[in-house]
Motif scaffolding. Structure first.
Motif, PDB file in Angstrom:
ATOM      1  N   UNK A   1     -31.094  31.404  97.566  1.00  0.00           N
ATOM      2  CA  UNK A   1     -32.407  30.884  97.928  1.00  0.00           C
ATOM      3  C   UNK A   1     -32.968  30.074  96.770  1.00  0.00           C
ATOM      4  N   UNK A   2     -34.085  29.362  97.004  1.00  0.00           N
ATOM      5  CA  UNK A   2     -34.715  28.576  95.939  1.00  0.00           C
ATOM      6  C   UNK A   2     -35.113  29.523  94.809  1.00  0.00           C
ATOM      7  N   UNK A   3     -34.663  29.261  93.587  1.00  0.00           N
ATOM      8  CA  UNK A   3     -34.869  30.235  92.507  1.00  0.00           C
ATOM      9  C   UNK A   3     -36.258  30.142  91.869  1.00  0.00           C
ATOM     10  N   UNK A   4     -37.080  31.145  92.117  1.00  0.00           N
ATOM     11  CA  UNK A   4     -38.384  31.293  91.464  1.00  0.00           C
ATOM     12  C   UNK A   4     -38.536  32.748  91.048  1.00  0.00           C
ATOM     13  N   UNK A   5     -37.676  33.263  90.205  1.00  0.00           N
ATOM     14  CA  UNK A   5     -37.619  34.712  89.970  1.00  0.00           C
ATOM     15  C   UNK A   5     -38.888  35.316  89.390  1.00  0.00           C
ATOM     16  N   UNK A   6     -39.430  34.725  88.327  1.00  0.00           N
ATOM     17  CA  UNK A   6     -40.639  35.298  87.724  1.00  0.00           C
ATOM     18  C   UNK A   6     -41.823  35.127  88.658  1.00  0.00           C
ATOM     19  N   UNK A   7     -41.931  33.965  89.267  1.00  0.00           N
ATOM     20  CA  UNK A   7     -43.024  33.680  90.204  1.00  0.00           C
ATOM     21  C   UNK A   7     -43.086  34.729  91.307  1.00  0.00           C
ATOM     22  N   UNK A   8     -41.962  34.937  91.985  1.00  0.00           N
ATOM     23  CA  UNK A   8     -41.985  35.801  93.151  1.00  0.00           C
ATOM     24  C   UNK A   8     -42.124  37.271  92.777  1.00  0.00           C
TER      25      UNK A   8
ATOM     26  N   UNK B   1     -37.704  33.172 100.235  1.00  0.00           N
ATOM     27  CA  UNK B   1     -38.092  33.034 101.633  1.00  0.00           C
ATOM     28  C   UNK B   1     -36.980  33.642 102.470  1.00  0.00           C
ATOM     29  N   UNK B   2     -37.097  33.585 103.791  1.00  0.00           N
ATOM     30  CA  UNK B   2     -36.095  34.212 104.655  1.00  0.00           C
ATOM     31  C   UNK B   2     -35.295  33.216 105.485  1.00  0.00           C
ATOM     32  N   UNK B   3     -35.509  31.916 105.298  1.00  0.00           N
ATOM     33  CA  UNK B   3     -34.772  30.930 106.068  1.00  0.00           C
ATOM     34  C   UNK B   3     -35.678  29.815 106.536  1.00  0.00           C
ATOM     35  N   UNK B   4     -35.236  29.087 107.548  1.00  0.00           N
ATOM     36  CA  UNK B   4     -36.019  27.989 108.105  1.00  0.00           C
ATOM     37  C   UNK B   4     -36.644  28.445 109.419  1.00  0.00           C
ATOM     38  N   UNK B   5     -37.969  28.354 109.502  1.00  0.00           N
ATOM     39  CA  UNK B   5     -38.692  28.852 110.669  1.00  0.00           C
ATOM     40  C   UNK B   5     -38.150  28.242 111.954  1.00  0.00           C
ATOM     41  N   UNK B   6     -37.936  29.038 113.005  1.00  0.00           N
ATOM     42  CA  UNK B   6     -38.210  30.465 113.199  1.00  0.00           C
ATOM     43  C   UNK B   6     -36.983  31.360 112.996  1.00  0.00           C
ATOM     44  N   UNK B   7     -36.066  30.907 112.157  1.00  0.00           N
ATOM     45  CA  UNK B   7     -34.798  31.609 111.977  1.00  0.00           C
ATOM     46  C   UNK B   7     -34.754  32.307 110.624  1.00  0.00           C
ATOM     47  N   UNK B   8     -35.038  33.607 110.623  1.00  0.00           N
ATOM     48  CA  UNK B   8     -35.003  34.403 109.391  1.00  0.00           C
ATOM     49  C   UNK B   8     -33.564  34.867 109.170  1.00  0.00           C
TER      50      UNK B   8
ATOM     51  N   UNK C   1     -41.635  32.697 105.848  1.00  0.00           N
ATOM     52  CA  UNK C   1     -42.103  33.850 105.081  1.00  0.00           C
ATOM     53  C   UNK C   1     -41.860  33.641 103.589  1.00  0.00           C
ATOM     54  N   UNK C   2     -42.309  32.503 103.074  1.00  0.00           N
ATOM     55  CA  UNK C   2     -42.146  32.157 101.669  1.00  0.00           C
ATOM     56  C   UNK C   2     -43.122  32.970 100.820  1.00  0.00           C
ATOM     57  N   UNK C   3     -42.598  33.675  99.818  1.00  0.00           N
ATOM     58  CA  UNK C   3     -43.448  34.560  99.019  1.00  0.00           C
ATOM     59  C   UNK C   3     -44.567  33.783  98.335  1.00  0.00           C
ATOM     60  N   UNK C   4     -44.233  32.659  97.699  1.00  0.00           N
ATOM     61  CA  UNK C   4     -45.261  31.949  96.944  1.00  0.00           C
ATOM     62  C   UNK C   4     -46.130  31.063  97.823  1.00  0.00           C
ATOM     63  N   UNK C   5     -46.001  31.180  99.145  1.00  0.00           N
ATOM     64  CA  UNK C   5     -46.968  30.597 100.068  1.00  0.00           C
ATOM     65  C   UNK C   5     -47.840  31.706 100.671  1.00  0.00           C
TER      66      UNK C   5
END
Length: 708
Positions: free
Chosen positions: A440-447, A425-432, A381-385
């Motif tokens: 988490x991976x830092x993409x503050x402005x992007x997300x 994101x929420x973790x590594x699929x299928x584990x949220x 559930x990656x926001x920028x995907x």
């Protein structure tokens, strides 16, 4: 529509969103060049040098016409020396793909027949969309069935049940006039994956039970030999459980064709329960597939799916016709070819489950959707995907977008995530499992920009003010962050994280401005006039200041720099699409016109590079940029090279979205840093033109202010 010899593998069936789908290798030096017979289908991963397996999904197809047997699917004869004297292949004479189907046409012994692979896309019926099954139909004409003795044989192997050489167990049963093979790991590994396949649940293969249908289980060599000799199976079932590659067990059917029944349809899939586990303040919560709210057992679900194949084909044709018609209207045949090729790949990357109640228990009446960031790293559930995927969701059913955002919003509302901006994101699929430490991976402005942009797009198409109200304070929090950090972004990653960090990114600042402007419209939707004025004024002021800092004149053409401080740089300003598609009108028409003129000077053989750092292109961002063109010529200059890239057939992978524009190859291939972005959800961004049409209609934009 036919670009089947392109760089993307041909989609056969996409049976389990996020964990299992089958492709026919077409491109590269070793690909099948689009021929179904003679090559085994494969799971989506590229066969990396030194890897332990080739991700093969053995799926065999034979057709017997007047006592002569021909191979048409996989390599059951040509791939086995035991059949050296009996190797005959049907001649493939045509191929076509649509949004939901891959249709192969063959001739053998004077008979023409089709093998059609259908993965239904039913975005308006969420429970049906959640069924992890696809169809294969083999059909001949009534005349051929009358004049010839014709039988079809198909089987699948244990490779569909495990990504490793695991110990298997299997069964065969009849359910509601449907024969069902089921095969699974003997020892299940719940929520575990190997070679990108789920290691729990079971692969299933089914067909209608009627006169002339026989099922069998056994060693691949024995079962296929039986059909070669007798034209049918004997309904014997091997019960000696063993490993995937130990005397390869396969699970097959033989079907006799007749004048009254000149076709055979098979259902294939992989079923799991539960699907994912989701982080809550009370601990991890297991969520089941949404189909479980309609069917009590997977055999019921599969039986209903198999029995509904005729109606499913009719619905698929209507959906396919709509996608092709709409895409052609938007930008012609080339765009239609790209859009149609993208649908199944995008829908195969997320799955629908039951929801979560307010007291953090499983809610059987609720719905959530969960996405796997396929190939780039498997994040969940990656926001920028979700963001580049979302144009396809807006086109098919915007409700799907809100369902993909739901896990992110619910997790943030829980208070477990500590940062001021959205979680990546929420973790590594299928584990949220979440990021309760904020690591988490830092993409503050992007997300932050992505979430606000998508929230407004959803509202504009649905007018769901209750949803906006529910999340309004969270949206305000993210907007406050953008007001402080968005116009001049610190050194950080954008969604193009493969290119590394960069400070003062102009394209990232555009996303922040779009996000702030979107918040103004969301405030207006709820009648929050003070907020509306505040956010709109800030977005307008930022857009003016952005133009002062971002625009340069290089080579006599004004355009945006990649970063404020680098006068000799440039980038694809794909985030400008937010201003246009949301009808914000924050940036002047000159910005659009000048960017289009600049892109013309930078085009390579296979498209527009992403920016001045590399010759890499991102196909989704190219379509975003095309949707910002001020005329059809500028639009097509960006779109047409994408089809040239597909036709070049340089890589052997499902529609890679990142590639080298001079060569149509993977970035860095042959070096020590290749980047393989394949089979990813982001191809939903190819629907940017159609999302623009829908939002223009919703926003009463009769005449596009940026065109003409």
């Amino acid at each position: 529509m036919c670009v089947q010899h392109g760089c993307s593998r041909t989609p056969l069936t996409l049976v389990l969103p996020a964990d299992l789908n089958a492709w026919l290798s077409t491109g590269g030096e070793d690909g099948s060049k689009g021929f179904l017979a003679g090559s085994w289908p494969q799971h989506w991963p590229v066969h990396y040098a030194g890897s332990e397996r080739d991700h093969r999904l053995s799926w065999a197809g034979l057709i017997r016409i007047d006592d002569v047997t021909f191979e048409f699917l996989g390599a059951p004869l040509s791939g086995d020396p035991s059949f050296a004297d009996e190797q005959k292949s049907a001649r493939q004479v045509a191929f076509e793909y649509t949004a939901t189907r891959s249709i192969f046409t063959f001739e053998a012994a004077g008979v023409r027949f089709n093998a059609t692979f259908l993965s239904p896309v039913t975005p308006e019926d969420l429970a049906r969309q959640s069924l992890p099954f696809s169809y294969l139909t083999v059909d001949v004409s009534i005349e051929a069935a009358s004049r010839h003795s014709i039988a079809v044989y198909t089987d699948i192997s244990g490779e569909w049940a495990s990504g490793e050489n695991a110990e298997l167990m299997w069964s065969y049963k009849n359910a509601s006039h449907v024969g069902i093979h089921s095969v699974s790991r003997k020892e299940q590994v719940q929520f575990g994956e190997s070679a990108e396949q789920a290691e729990w649940g079971q692969a299933v293969y089914a067909t209608d039970l009627r006169a002339g249908v026989f099922a069998g289980t056994g060693h691949a060599l024995s079962l296929r030999r039986e059909f070669l000799q007798n034209g049918r199976l004997s309904s014997k079932h091997d019960t000696e459980y063993r490993k995937v590659q130990d005397r390869q067990p396969v699970f097959g059917f033989s079907v006799k064709m007749s004048k009254s029944q000149p076709s055979a349809t098979f259902s294939i899939g992989h079923i799991r329960d539960p699907y994912v586990n989701f982080v809550t303040p009370e601990g991890q919560l297991d969520l089941s597939g949404l189909w479980t709210t309609r069917h009590s057992h997977y055999t019921d679900a599969l039986s209903c799916f198999q029995s509904a194949w005729s109606a499913a084909f009719d619905e698929a044709r209507k959906f396919d016709e709509k996608v092709r018609r709409d895409a052609r209207r938007a930008s012609g045949d080339n765009y239609a070819a790209l859009a149609e090729l993208s649908v199944r790949q995008a829908f195969a990357t997320f799955e629908l489950t039951t929801g979560v109640s307010e007291d953090w228990e499983e809610d059987k009446n609720g719905v959530m959707a969960h996405l796997k960031e396929i190939s780039s790293n498997g994040d969940m559930t990656t926001v920028d995907v979700i963001f580049p995927l979302h144009p396809l969701l807006l086109y098919t059913n915007p409700k799907l977008l809100s369902l993909l955002l739901e896990p992110l919003l619910r997790y943030t509302h829980s208070g477990l995530y500590p940062n001021r901006w959205p979680v990546h994101d929420l973790g590594r699929y299928p584990n949220a499992t979440g990021y309760n430490e904020g690591n988490d991976e830092p993409m503050p402005v992007e997300e932050a920009g992505n979430m606000l942009w998508m929230a407004l797009a959803y509202y504009q198409l649905t007018k769901d003010a209750v949803w906006v109200e529910k999340h309004y304070e969270l949206f305000k929090q993210w907007t406050a962050f953008l007001l402080n950090d968005g116009l001049v972004p610190d050194e950080q990653l954008s969604t193009d994280d493969f290119a590394g960090t960069l400070s003062n990114q102009t394209n990232l600042a555009v996303k922040a401005i779009v996000g702030i402007g979107a918040m103004g419209r969301l405030a207006h939707a709820l009648g929050r006039l003070t907020d509306q004025i505040h956010y709109r004024s800030a977005a307008e002021a930022f857009a003016t200041e952005w133009q002062r800092m971002a625009i340069t004149d290089q080579g006599g053409v004004r355009h945006a720099k990649l970063s404020y401080q680098d006068e000799d740089s440039w980038g694809t300003l794909y985030n400008l699409f937010g201003d246009r598609v949301l009808n914000l009108k924050l940036f002047s028409r000159d910005v659009y016109r000048n960017q289009g003129a600049w892109y013309r000077t930078q085009l390579e053989k296979y498209g527009l590079p992403l920016d001045s750092r590399h010759k890499w292109a991102k196909s989704d961002w190219a379509v975003f940029a095309a949707a910002c063109a001020v005329d059809s010529q500028g639009r097509d200059l960006l779109l047409d090279p994408l089809v040239d890239y597909l036709k070049a057939g340089k890589v052997d992978a499902p529609l890679p979205d990142l590639y080298e524009t001079p060569s149509a190859d993977f970035p860095g291939r042959g070096l020590d840093w290749p980047i393989y972005f394949i089979a990813r959800p982001v191809v939903g961004g190819h629907f940017a033109l159609l999302a623009l049409e829908k939002l223009n209609e919703a926003n009463d934009v009769d005449e596009d202010p940026f065109r003409g």
